[in-house]
Design an enzyme around this catalytic site. Structure first.
Site, mmCIF file in Angstrom:
data_model
loop_
_atom_site.group_PDB
_atom_site.id
_atom_site.type_symbol
_atom_site.label_atom_id
_atom_site.label_comp_id
_atom_site.label_asym_id
_atom_site.label_seq_id
_atom_site.Cartn_x
_atom_site.Cartn_y
_atom_site.Cartn_z
ATOM 1 N N THR A 1 66.355 -16.706 18.756
ATOM 2 C CA THR A 1 65.697 -16.181 17.560
ATOM 3 C C THR A 1 66.233 -16.669 16.230
ATOM 4 O OG1 THR A 1 67.003 -14.170 17.302
ATOM 5 C CG2 THR A 1 65.137 -14.051 18.774
ATOM 6 N N GLU B 1 62.940 -11.238 5.812
ATOM 7 C CA GLU B 1 62.062 -11.548 4.675
ATOM 8 C C GLU B 1 61.304 -10.333 4.165
ATOM 9 O OE1 GLU B 1 59.636 -14.712 6.137
ATOM 10 O OE2 GLU B 1 61.085 -16.236 5.548
#
Lengths: 384, 384
Positions: free
Chosen positions: A180, A260
């Site tokens: 990831t 984010e």
């Protein structure tokens, strides 16, 4: 301290000009031995970036002498030319370091579908080699940032004369795949490649593989663990595994904390599951529910969205036995209204959701983030 | 014309006071026969609202004389009391209409986990019964709106003296489950329940089941098809199936066009798949990729995110044979950079993504929306 906390490693991070804004974009990590043992886990996305295809081959040998990492471009979906670019990067590093290219891993991160500027990257490798230092771990961690707002490092010191350190990048496209993100871990413990592989797989399974920021799986995810043996200590395997797991968990938590656009970190604990697989399936389903993620952003303890996410899974449960707590308040009992939702305080960044399947004793924790307008903004303007 | 386009049906839509703002919130659709044949498909979410549990039982008999629909509350996760509320609603409708409660379907939509205000709903059923009219279809369609900005109706007229009409609501939580929203379809064709069931399942499979606005599956999704036989025409089955499919496709397209916060409707066509199942799996994976949905919002032809979504599926394909077009421009060829992305014009609301798996002849179309700050806003403030 990052990847140079362990003896036997040098590192560097420089600005090669790959990023147009002049930020650091190239990192080099070198294992100076005496041992060169290594293990890696990679994205399970079937569309794999060139550096993943390359590094998977390198890791089959269990030996990694150096890792070249660049931000500013993923070198994914770039065809045979992209693979040649990765190969040329490894050859260049081998040339300037006097290593074998077959033992040089390469990692890239950034926009998909764009060739890397090799006229900047290859001179950058030379420049990075000259900048190598036993104190270079911090700069290396900075150079692999993309939309990360902070660089991420972690260290676990054993009492036995060896340490495990690491760095990570990854702000969007966090989802279990494995891996990831880009992560390099180093240790000066004296451990063989087979043990590193077993320890790394078990550590990532319960850490990086259980964070799911936005349900999107990257083409470039790579986690590497390199051992130099420089401490000359062969560690107790359980103790070593725990140190690696601790560093992975620390970095994973930092990744979620810097995802984010996120304003909330959401810890989803599934308890009372019939099996650990059931707990993970339910946790991921909750973590990927956009409506719930919006509700958490709005500090709305909308437990109905938790139940509707659980209802899409194949886990063992009876709908009228489900219980859900948000920040410790059991707002759903037996599949229906529980304690007063007004009691739930969601002001703080960390939000804890507990889902009790009332079907057994297994459990799992999955971390995710809220869904925000900032996430939309950041990802609608990323490549333009 | 909605559900009263077909002869033999009356309908009403009124404000019962379930919604605090006084908007219409209760609809009634009555089949006056001579036939009472009906079929239904329901959410596959295992956490089912009380009206779904009730209506599933009603539909087992293949007879529906009336449908009561309310907005302003989903009556989901409301326990045994919630089921009693649905039962009381059906009993009330049966009482005022002189029907059998076991032939009255009930649909609810709105917030999960809140009991319905029965002191308003039951008098509302009486009020609606008095307002029933052969021209009431439009008002019924308006009364089932939640966050919908417009009401949705569609009609297909056959040349043979019968019609199929319908209404739909559904703005968030659209995902294949089946069904995916509240829909009532009516026809005056003379069709038995078994045929209605087969026709409805096939129609929803390729329409409502292939729209996926936000990946979230509702607890309340219901699609009902009622036949009055009032035209006294037994239709050709293929022609009838096509009419039902047409109305379903029309309503499905309207649902996507009015999805919460959306600024783009995205038509994802997967071609060259080995099987239709592969095509659907790939289409859904693309439709659920938050990063891609953000990119489309930003009018960014970010085909790398399409490839990374394809890569998470188990469909048959080779990464280096994948092709992707956005609005007709093949920006990805053979898994790598294709035509110039600057050629892609994404100014208009409809965006077409074509993914060619180069693995066979099967295809499927999935519709979704972009992910926007408005979606986040609407869903972070919904229950508060």
């Amino acid at each position: 301290m990052s990847v140079t906390a362990a003896k036997g490693f040098t590192a560097a991070g420089i600005a090669a000009g790959i990023k147009e804004n002049g930020s650091p974009d190239l990192a080099l990590v070198v294992n100076n031995g005496p041992r060169l043992a290594a293990a890696g886990v990679f994205t399970s996305n079937r569309v794999k970036a060139a550096p993943v295809l390359w590094s998977e081959q390198v890791l089959k040998g269990g030996l990694v002498s150096a890792v070249v990492l660049n931000s500013g471009g993923a070198n994914a979906c770039t065809g045979p030319q992209g693979f040649q670019d990765t190969h040329a990067t490894a050859e260049k590093a081998a040339e300037v370091l006097g290593h074998n290219a077959g033992e040089v891993a390469v990692c890239s991160t950034g926009l998909i579908g764009v060739r890397l500027p090799m006229d900047k990257l290859l001179p950058g490798v030379e420049q990075a080699a000259k900048a190598l230092s036993a104190h270079g771990g911090e700069k290396a961690a900075i150079a692999i940032k993309t939309t990360d707002t902070v660089h991420k490092t972690a260290v676990a010191e054993s009492g036995g004369g060896w340490v495990v350190g690491g760095m990570a990048k990854g702000a969007g496209m966090l989802a279990p795949g494995l891996a990831t993100m880009l992560v390099v871990l180093t240790t000066d413990a004296d451990v063989d490649a087979a043990t590193l592989d077993a320890v790394l797989r078990e550590a990532t399974r319960t850490t990086f593989d259980r964070i799911d920021s936005d349900g999107c799986m990257s083409t470039n995810d790579t986690v590497l663990l390199l051992a130099s043996g420089a401490s000359e200590v062969v560690p107790d395997e359980a103790e070593f595994a725990e140190a690696v797991r601790t560093v992975c968990a620390d970095l994973a938590r930092q990744l979620i904390g810097d995802a984010e656009g996120a304003s909330k970190d959401i810890r989803i604990e599934v308890v009372g599951a019939a099996t650990e697989d059931d707990a993970v399936e339910v946790g991921r389903s909750i973590a990927r529910n956009n409506l719930l993620k919006c509700a958490v952003h709005g500090e709305d303890p909308n437990w109905g969205r938790v139940l509707s996410a659980i209802g899409t899974t194949s886990a063992a449960f009876e709908p009228d036995r489900l219980n859900v707590a948000i920040n410790g308040v059991w707002v759903c009992r037996n599949g229906s209204v529980g304690e007063d939702r007004e009691l739930v305080d969601m002001r703080y960044r960390e939000v804890r959701i507990t889902a009790d399947l009332a079907a057994g004793d297994a459990s799992a924790v999955i971390w995710t983030n809220d869904l925000t307008a900032d996430y939309v903004h950041e990802n609608s303007a990323y490549s333009s």
